[in-house]
Design an enzyme around this catalytic site. Structure first.
Site, PDB file in Angstrom:
ATOM      1  CE  LYS A  36      -4.618  -8.854  -4.901  1.00 16.80           C
ATOM      2  NZ  LYS A  36      -4.663  -8.473  -3.504  1.00 16.80           N
ATOM      3  CE  LYS A  62      -4.055  -2.182   1.939  1.00 13.58           C
ATOM      4  NZ  LYS A  62      -4.618  -2.708   3.185  1.00 13.58           N
ATOM      5  CE  LYS A  88     -13.546  -0.353  -7.956  1.00 13.44           C
ATOM      6  NZ  LYS A  88     -14.274  -0.670  -9.164  1.00 13.44           N
TER       7      LYS A  88
HETATM    8  P1  TYM Z   1     -10.645  -7.601   0.506  1.00 13.92           P
HETATM    9  O1  TYM Z   1     -11.857  -6.753   0.706  1.00 13.92           O
HETATM   10  O2  TYM Z   1      -9.469  -6.998  -0.181  1.00 13.92           O
HETATM   11  O3  TYM Z   1     -11.019  -8.904  -0.284  1.00 13.92           O
HETATM   12  C1  TYM Z   1     -12.077  -9.755   0.127  1.00 13.92           C
HETATM   13  C2  TYM Z   1     -11.688 -11.201  -0.129  1.00 13.92           C
HETATM   14  O4  TYM Z   1     -11.441 -11.417  -1.519  1.00 13.92           O
HETATM   15  C3  TYM Z   1     -10.180 -12.057  -1.690  1.00 13.92           C
HETATM   16  N1  TYM Z   1      -9.573 -11.605  -2.955  1.00 13.92           N
HETATM   17  C4  TYM Z   1      -9.031 -12.432  -3.867  1.00 13.92           C
HETATM   18  N2  TYM Z   1      -8.911 -13.779  -3.904  1.00 13.92           N
HETATM   19  C5  TYM Z   1      -8.320 -14.326  -4.994  1.00 13.92           C
HETATM   20  N3  TYM Z   1      -7.853 -13.579  -6.047  1.00 13.92           N
HETATM   21  C6  TYM Z   1      -7.957 -12.235  -6.046  1.00 13.92           C
HETATM   22  N4  TYM Z   1      -7.523 -11.526  -7.078  1.00 13.92           N
HETATM   23  C7  TYM Z   1      -8.565 -11.600  -4.921  1.00 13.92           C
HETATM   24  N5  TYM Z   1      -8.816 -10.305  -4.585  1.00 13.92           N
HETATM   25  C8  TYM Z   1      -9.432 -10.333  -3.378  1.00 13.92           C
HETATM   26  C9  TYM Z   1      -9.353 -11.600  -0.500  1.00 13.92           C
HETATM   27  O5  TYM Z   1      -8.276 -12.498  -0.248  1.00 13.92           O
HETATM   28  C10 TYM Z   1     -10.376 -11.596   0.609  1.00 13.92           C
HETATM   29  O6  TYM Z   1     -10.527 -12.870   1.181  1.00 13.92           O
HETATM   30  N6  TYM Z   1      -8.449  -7.469   4.990  1.00 13.92           N
HETATM   31  C11 TYM Z   1      -9.526  -8.086   4.239  1.00 13.92           C
HETATM   32  C12 TYM Z   1     -10.895  -7.842   4.872  1.00 13.92           C
HETATM   33  C13 TYM Z   1     -10.959  -8.293   6.284  1.00 13.92           C
HETATM   34  C14 TYM Z   1     -10.988  -9.636   6.760  1.00 13.92           C
HETATM   35  C15 TYM Z   1     -11.062  -9.553   8.167  1.00 13.92           C
HETATM   36  C16 TYM Z   1     -10.928 -10.874   6.126  1.00 13.92           C
HETATM   37  C17 TYM Z   1     -11.039  -7.480   7.356  1.00 13.92           C
HETATM   38  N7  TYM Z   1     -11.100  -8.220   8.505  1.00 13.92           N
HETATM   39  C18 TYM Z   1     -11.111 -10.711   8.960  1.00 13.92           C
HETATM   40  C19 TYM Z   1     -10.959 -12.034   6.926  1.00 13.92           C
HETATM   41  C20 TYM Z   1     -11.042 -11.932   8.317  1.00 13.92           C
HETATM   42  C21 TYM Z   1      -9.527  -7.496   2.835  1.00 13.92           C
HETATM   43  O7  TYM Z   1      -9.040  -6.421   2.615  1.00 13.92           O
HETATM   44  O8  TYM Z   1     -10.173  -8.225   1.906  1.00 13.92           O
END
Ligand code: TYM
Length: 319
Positions: free
Chosen positions: A189, A110, A192
């Protein structure tokens, strides 16, 4: 068994979110009680538009339900409806080593993308640990990019347990092998923030445009092509049957078909795949109070569990 995961409402949901987390999370509803939440506190580290945050949060709920999440089998709720999670994040931060957080890839990524290094961004994994530990979660379905965050969660749980006795359960990540990293249209990967996403509920024209924009090499139409290195084949494999995938690979190797034709085939498959979800989404949108009801009852259940666990934590640390 308790299953927990979260998703940030920082924008629209894409097929990386769907295959990496949403689909496995929905399937896991058959195996235990699920707690899935909309991670607004986390989104605040990058989104500072209150109207967009509110709208995105409702849209994430809508999209998750449209994709098949069953609110009768588990709680769907807003992270901010369980404010105790912020209290737990503070308690965890008092044992969290700086070095552990300094090594977090997602923080480093980030910063590399130009986000300013706020305290919130730095301690993002501590809040995520609180999210997980406050529900005594056993399993956390996520994409591979979140693996290190779950490891940090376990480290923090162990630190608390070593300091105060047996307070927390140690959660396990559940990362589905075939879809751990869904590539975006540029082959990196899907994200957004890289602007390489294909949205689950994008409109037809935009979705087609995105897919036609998948980056390929300049192999001419007649020449054989390598399916093993193609983003088109990787994405097609998410939607197609084994036979269909083998057919596409064969046509790649044979030559005589241009990338444009393969992209059209991918678009058709993807568009057809989400037909039932789009239909369900329309239905949910017609019932104005439905999402509110789901989120309210989800928050009630989440608070019941969080309050019990926090009583244990407060007793253990001396509050
Ligand atoms: P976030 O919002 O970025 O993404 C949500 C979920 O989607 C998965 N993901 C992907 N998996 C495979 N390929 C991709 N290109 C891809 N892009 C996104 C992410 O791995 C995720 O599982 N920090 C987390 C949100 C969060 C969370 C938590 C998750 C906050 N607290 C507690 C689990 C437990 C996040 O930013 O996900």
């Amino acid at each position: 068994m308790r299953i927990l995961s979260g998703i940030q409402p920082s924008g629209t949901l894409h097929i990386g979110n769907y295959f990496g987390m949403m689909r496995p999370a929905i399937a896991l509803q058959a195996e235990g009680e699920t707690f899935y939440f909309i991670a607004e506190y986390h989104a605040l580290t990058s989104l500072r538009d209150p109207k967009a945050l509110r709208e995105n949060s409702l849209r994430v709920a809508l999209d998750f339900l449209a994709c098949g999440l069953n609110p009768d089998r588990g709680a769907l709720f807003r992270q901010s409806d369980v404010p105790r999670v912020a209290e737990l994040a503070w308690i965890l931060s008092t044992v969290a080593p700086m070095g552990l957080l300094e090594r977090a890839h997602s923080y480093k990524d980030k910063l590399a993308r130009g986000l300013s290094p706020t305290v919130g961004l730095f301690s993002y994994p501590v809040l995520m640990a609180a999210d997980i530990l406050i529900y005594d979660s056993d399993i956390v379905p996520v994409g591979k990019d979140q693996k290190q965050h779950i490891e940090i969660t376990r480290d923090l749980a162990v630190k608390i347990n070593e300091t105060y006795g047996d307070v927390f359960k140690l959660p396990e990540p559940r990362i589905s092998a075939e879809t751990q990293v869904v590539p975006g249209i540029d082959g990196q990967k899907m994200s957004k923030s890289y602007n390489n996403n294909i949205d689950i509920f994008g409109d037809e024209k935009e979705t087609r445009k995105r897919i036609m924009g998948i980056v390929t090499d300049s192999t001419p139409v007649e020449a054989p092509k390598d399916p093993s290195r193609s983003t088109i084949v990787q994405l097609y494999s998410l939607f197609a049957s084994k036979v269909e995938i083998a057919e596409m690979c064969e046509r790649f190797q044979k030559g005589g078909t241009g990338y444009g034709d393969f992209k059209k085939q991918l678009f058709e498959k993807l568009w057809e795949f989400f037909v039932p979800m789009r239909k369900r989404r329309e239905e949910i949108m017609r019932d104005e109070s439905y999402i509110d009801e789901v989120l309210t009852s989800g928050a009630k259940r989440a608070n019941e569990v969080a309050n019990q666990v926090m009583k244990r934590v407060r007793d253990a640390v001396g509050l």
